[in-house]
Design an enzyme around this catalytic site. Structure first.
Site, PDB file in Angstrom:
ATOM      1  N   ASP A  57     -38.589 -12.167 -35.911  1.00  0.00           N
ATOM      2  CA  ASP A  57     -37.345 -12.951 -35.856  1.00  0.00           C
ATOM      3  C   ASP A  57     -36.366 -12.386 -34.822  1.00  0.00           C
ATOM      4  OD1 ASP A  57     -38.041 -14.908 -37.618  1.00  0.00           O
ATOM      5  OD2 ASP A  57     -36.785 -14.226 -39.274  1.00  0.00           O
ATOM      6  N   SER A 105     -31.608 -14.031 -39.198  1.00  0.00           N
ATOM      7  CA  SER A 105     -32.299 -14.973 -40.076  1.00  0.00           C
ATOM      8  C   SER A 105     -31.624 -16.334 -40.006  1.00  0.00           C
ATOM      9  CB  SER A 105     -32.240 -14.442 -41.506  1.00  0.00           C
ATOM     10  OG  SER A 105     -32.699 -15.406 -42.420  1.00  0.00           O
ATOM     11  N   SER A 106     -32.324 -17.331 -40.545  1.00  0.00           N
ATOM     12  CA  SER A 106     -31.706 -18.647 -40.753  1.00  0.00           C
ATOM     13  C   SER A 106     -31.554 -18.955 -42.231  1.00  0.00           C
ATOM     14  CB  SER A 106     -32.582 -19.736 -40.140  1.00  0.00           C
ATOM     15  OG  SER A 106     -32.728 -19.520 -38.779  1.00  0.00           O
ATOM     16  N   GLY A 156     -38.099 -22.629 -44.453  1.00  0.00           N
ATOM     17  CA  GLY A 156     -38.294 -23.539 -43.321  1.00  0.00           C
ATOM     18  C   GLY A 156     -37.970 -22.949 -41.964  1.00  0.00           C
ATOM     19  N   GLY A 157     -37.888 -21.618 -41.858  1.00  0.00           N
ATOM     20  CA  GLY A 157     -37.578 -21.013 -40.565  1.00  0.00           C
ATOM     21  C   GLY A 157     -36.222 -21.491 -40.078  1.00  0.00           C
ATOM     22  N   THR A 192     -41.556 -18.619 -46.690  1.00  0.00           N
ATOM     23  CA  THR A 192     -40.349 -18.272 -47.438  1.00  0.00           C
ATOM     24  C   THR A 192     -40.281 -19.105 -48.709  1.00  0.00           C
ATOM     25  OG1 THR A 192     -39.262 -17.737 -45.366  1.00  0.00           O
ATOM     26  CG2 THR A 192     -37.801 -18.218 -47.170  1.00  0.00           C
ATOM     27  N   GLU A 251     -41.383  -9.811 -40.322  1.00  0.00           N
ATOM     28  CA  GLU A 251     -40.008 -10.293 -40.088  1.00  0.00           C
ATOM     29  C   GLU A 251     -39.437  -9.897 -38.733  1.00  0.00           C
ATOM     30  OE1 GLU A 251     -38.155 -13.007 -41.988  1.00  0.00           O
ATOM     31  OE2 GLU A 251     -39.230 -11.673 -43.330  1.00  0.00           O
ATOM     32  N   THR A 256     -38.409 -13.935 -48.381  1.00  0.00           N
ATOM     33  CA  THR A 256     -39.326 -14.255 -47.279  1.00  0.00           C
ATOM     34  C   THR A 256     -40.233 -13.090 -46.910  1.00  0.00           C
ATOM     35  OG1 THR A 256     -39.373 -15.048 -44.983  1.00  0.00           O
ATOM     36  CG2 THR A 256     -37.643 -13.514 -45.534  1.00  0.00           C
ATOM     37  N   ARG A 288     -32.295  -7.766 -46.084  1.00  0.00           N
ATOM     38  CA  ARG A 288     -33.069  -8.069 -44.869  1.00  0.00           C
ATOM     39  C   ARG A 288     -33.824  -6.820 -44.412  1.00  0.00           C
ATOM     40  NH1 ARG A 288     -35.115 -12.553 -42.509  1.00  0.00           N
ATOM     41  NH2 ARG A 288     -34.754 -12.708 -40.271  1.00  0.00           N
TER      42      ARG A 288
HETATM   43  N1  GLU Z   1     -37.989 -15.536 -41.371  1.00  0.00           N
HETATM   44  C1  GLU Z   1     -37.213 -16.721 -41.406  1.00  0.00           C
HETATM   45  C2  GLU Z   1     -35.744 -16.392 -41.539  1.00  0.00           C
HETATM   46  O1  GLU Z   1     -35.397 -15.397 -42.041  1.00  0.00           O
HETATM   47  C3  GLU Z   1     -37.586 -17.622 -42.523  1.00  0.00           C
HETATM   48  C4  GLU Z   1     -38.973 -18.114 -42.397  1.00  0.00           C
HETATM   49  C5  GLU Z   1     -39.274 -19.310 -43.264  1.00  0.00           C
HETATM   50  O2  GLU Z   1     -38.396 -19.924 -43.824  1.00  0.00           O
HETATM   51  O3  GLU Z   1     -40.436 -19.643 -43.390  1.00  0.00           O
HETATM   52  O4  GLU Z   1     -34.934 -17.159 -41.140  1.00  0.00           O
END
Ligand code: GLU
Length: 659
Positions: A504, A528-529, A555-556, A464, A501, A482, A155
């Site tokens: 986030d 992050s997710s 997918g965020g 991502t 990033e 990502t 990360r």
């Molecule tokens: N930056 C997001 C994360 O780390 C992911 C973004 C995405 O999936 O488009 O959770």
């Protein structure tokens, strides 16, 4: 405990006979077994990294008709895709050339870790809007010889000079938003982590020399490649933003300033040069010397280029931030879920904990009784009660995530940490909050014995890619990688895009006077997710058995929903790997809405019976498109002719290849 019939008695793995019966019923309902996916007889079989059309193989990248690397306009959903089976090895990525590069490495005797390096270097070229060496990544590695799961944290970090107001305002004396806005300012760009993380993964599990793994990326960058539908759409969507960066203008736009179109063949000699340096000099060639100096200069730039002049708020990056960046080995976050053990990424990602909490809550319900109907190649139609239960479990999990989960090197988890958050008694109590008749709306976070109050935050973005790999030894890598939003910060250095990033993080450091766990701090990693996941079978004595599944998605914040859907579709509803990836996306991030992916052909808009059924249970339903990018692999039954079955998300350009 609510004793409605929706609540299963004890966890199913304690009741093997009942589980077998339940699985048989699920098989009847869904056309598959809830454990082993049965290979449909007509499906294409991958052959030595070629696409098998049934009339012979087609080499990926050959340009002949049927070549999946031939650019096509981006479509919202590729209907009717079939799963792909392979004998010993498999790669699934979001781009055909990247899949091919990884598959070739595996066929040449490389490990899953080796293939991950080769795949990433190609993705950074052909899908630059979604990941690359200017970003960050998480990987989950499964070692077949020992059955060990190890996770890797690449990360991005906030620079050492960042404080809690880094994203919030320009300076203490100028408390206005960074220019031209947070994402496009230098403040959004974290120290990239992907290269060091891949180097660590390779040092632990690589079998082929590091330098050779860069060959496909260097070759495509040197010889050129055709711009794909999604890359063309990403360039078109970003063309105004790219104007601020002269290098991005040269690369992504035509001499007359138009976005480069679908199918144009382009070369990226700067990227080839960057890869050569990292191939020859290792990760240090990226984190020190000329490449590092250029990254720092770009982050700290104060003026946009002549095509779109204007001030840019600089970041506070230093060469020491780059040189000091460390990728980390982290303990996996695992939960036993019915007949399987599911392992994922712990903090600074919230993905592993949120997926595990959701599953742990769902284990209290007989989910197999609520599978999809009219199951076809696209995964069928989810049931109202199936979507309700999963969405409600996710609301509860996101409530904890939003309040408690951040970089644990800075902010500890509540109670005794992961073990408290995944405690089965705690999750059973959370399950009791779910009513079969009414949605929770917005759930509140649980309380833990020693939890300090933490403000909640829910920020996140898009951009991502997910990669799933199994090698001939049975080792696996789930890699989610990502640059945060599509095209990241729009800053282009030496042939690659820099991430955004740090957006986030929570912009606000506190919720009133209560500190937010995910606030910016010096050297911290934003929450992050991302949820790269591996699944093993549980043996009857409770010990961990063979690898069963490798999966993940972009997918965020919705990544958690996409991964849970894929896991439940596979493990509870018996869908094959392709059906599970393609199935309607649904779930809730504990906002007001429940998502039902309207891009799926099985959903007929706001009046769809699934939507109206959920509304009767009190859900506010959104049918906006749900842009997942699931890449998933399942192990077939041991007596099947093939060992692995793969599925690529119909919403992206992905491809499954194997042997
Ligand atoms: N930056 C997001 C994360 O780390 C992911 C973004 C995405 O999936 O488009 O959770």
């Amino acid at each position: 405990m609510n004793q409605s019939p929706l609540h299963a008695p004890p966890p199913a793995r304690l009741l093997p006979a009942l589980t077998v019966l339940t699985a048989a019923l699920a098989l009847a309902a869904c056309g598959g077994s809830s454990d082993d996916p049965a290979p449909p007889p007509e499906q294409p079989v991958a052959s030595s990294c070629e696409v098998n059309t049934g009339h012979g193989g087609i080499a990926v990248g050959s340009g002949v008709p049927g070549d999946p690397a031939l650019p096509e306009p981006a479509s919202p959903y590729r209907s009717g895709m079939l799963p792909v089976n392979a004998k010993t090895l498999m790669v699934v990525t979001a781009n055909p050339l990247a899949t091919k590069a990884g598959c070739d490495v595996l066929v040449a005797g490389g490990s899953a870790a080796d293939a991950a390096v080769a795949v990433q270097m190609v993705l950074g070229l052909v899908e630059p809007q979604s990941s690359g060496i200017g970003g960050g990544a998480f990987a989950v590695h499964y070692d077949a010889a020992t059955g060990t799961v190890q996770t890797y944290d690449g990360r991005e970090t906030a620079p050492a000079a960042a404080d809690e107001n880094y994203l919030r305002w320009i300076s203490p004396t100028d408390q206005t938003t960074p220019l031209p806005d947070r994402r496009r300012s230098g403040r959004s760009i974290g120290t990239p982590g992907t290269v060091r993380m891949l180097a660590l993964l390779h040092a632990d599990h690589g079998q082929r020399p590091w330098a050779g793994l860069f060959e496909p990326g260097i070759r495509h960058a040197t010889e050129g490649f055709a711009i794909s539908g999604r890359m063309a759409a990403a360039i078109a969507g970003a063309s105004t933003d790219l104007l601020r960066d002269p290098d991005a203008v040269d690369y992504f736009l035509t001499p007359s300033g138009q976005p480069r179109p679908l199918g144009e063949r382009i070369r990226n000699p700067d990227y080839a040069d960057t890869l050569r340096r990292i191939a020859d000099g290792g990760a240090n060639a990226f984190y020190a010397g000329e490449i590092a100096a250029d990254i720092v200069a770009e982050i700290n730039r104060t003026q946009a280029g002549p095509a779109a002049p204007g001030p840019l708020t600089p970041g506070a990056a230093t060469l020491a931030d780059l040189a000091g960046y460390q990728a980390l080995r982290r303990a996996p976050v695992c939960i036993d879920y019915r007949l399987h053990k599911v392992c994922g990424m712990g903090p600074p990602s919230s993905g592993g904990i949120a997926v595990a909490q959701t599953l742990g809550i769902l284990e209290n319900f007989d989910l197999s009784a609520h599978g999809p109907t009219a199951v076809d190649a696209n995964g069928g139609k989810p049931s109202v009660m199936g979507v309700h239960l999963v969405s409600e479990a996710e609301r509860l999990a996101y409530a904890d995530r939003n309040r408690y989960v951040a970089d644990t090197d800075f902010v500890p988890l509540p109670g005794d940490g992961v073990s408290s958050m995944l405690d089965k008694d705690y999750l059973r109590q959370r399950a009791e909050l779910i009513s079969p008749a009414t949605s929770l709306g917005t759930a509140t976070a649980g309380t833990f014995p020693s939890s300090v109050p933490m403000g909640s935050s829910a920020a996140e973005g898009n951009g991502t890619s997910h990669v799933s790999i199994v090698d001939a030894q049975g080792n696996a890598v789930a890699l989610t990688t990502t640059i945060e939003s599509g095209m990241g910060s729009f800053r282009f250095v030496r042939g690659f895009l820099l991430n955004n990033e740090l957006t986030d993080f929570s912009v606000e450091p506190a919720d009133g006077i209560v500190p937010i766990a995910n606030r910016v701090q010096s050297g911290k990693r934003p929450r992050s997710s991302m949820a790269p996941t591996v699944v093993m079978r549980l043996n009857s004595d409770g010990s961990t058995g063979d690898l069963a599944m490798v999966t993940g998605s972009p997918g965020g914040a919705a990544i958690i929903q996409y991964v849970v859907k894929t896991l439940v579709a596979s493990l509870d509803w018996g869908l094959n790997a392709q059906q599970a990836a393609g199935m309607v996306n649904f779930g809730s991030a504990n906002g007001v809405t429940t998502n039902v992916g309207g891009e799926h052909p099985a959903i007929s808009g706001a009046t769809d019976p699934l939507v109206t059924g959920l509304q009767l249970l009190g859900h506010t339903v959104s049918v906006s498109g749900q842009a997942s990018g699931v890449s998933t692999i399942r192990r077939l039954p041991d007596n099947a002719a093939y060992r692995w079955q793969g599925g690529a998300d119909p919403r992206r350009e992905g491809l499954v290849l194997g042997d």
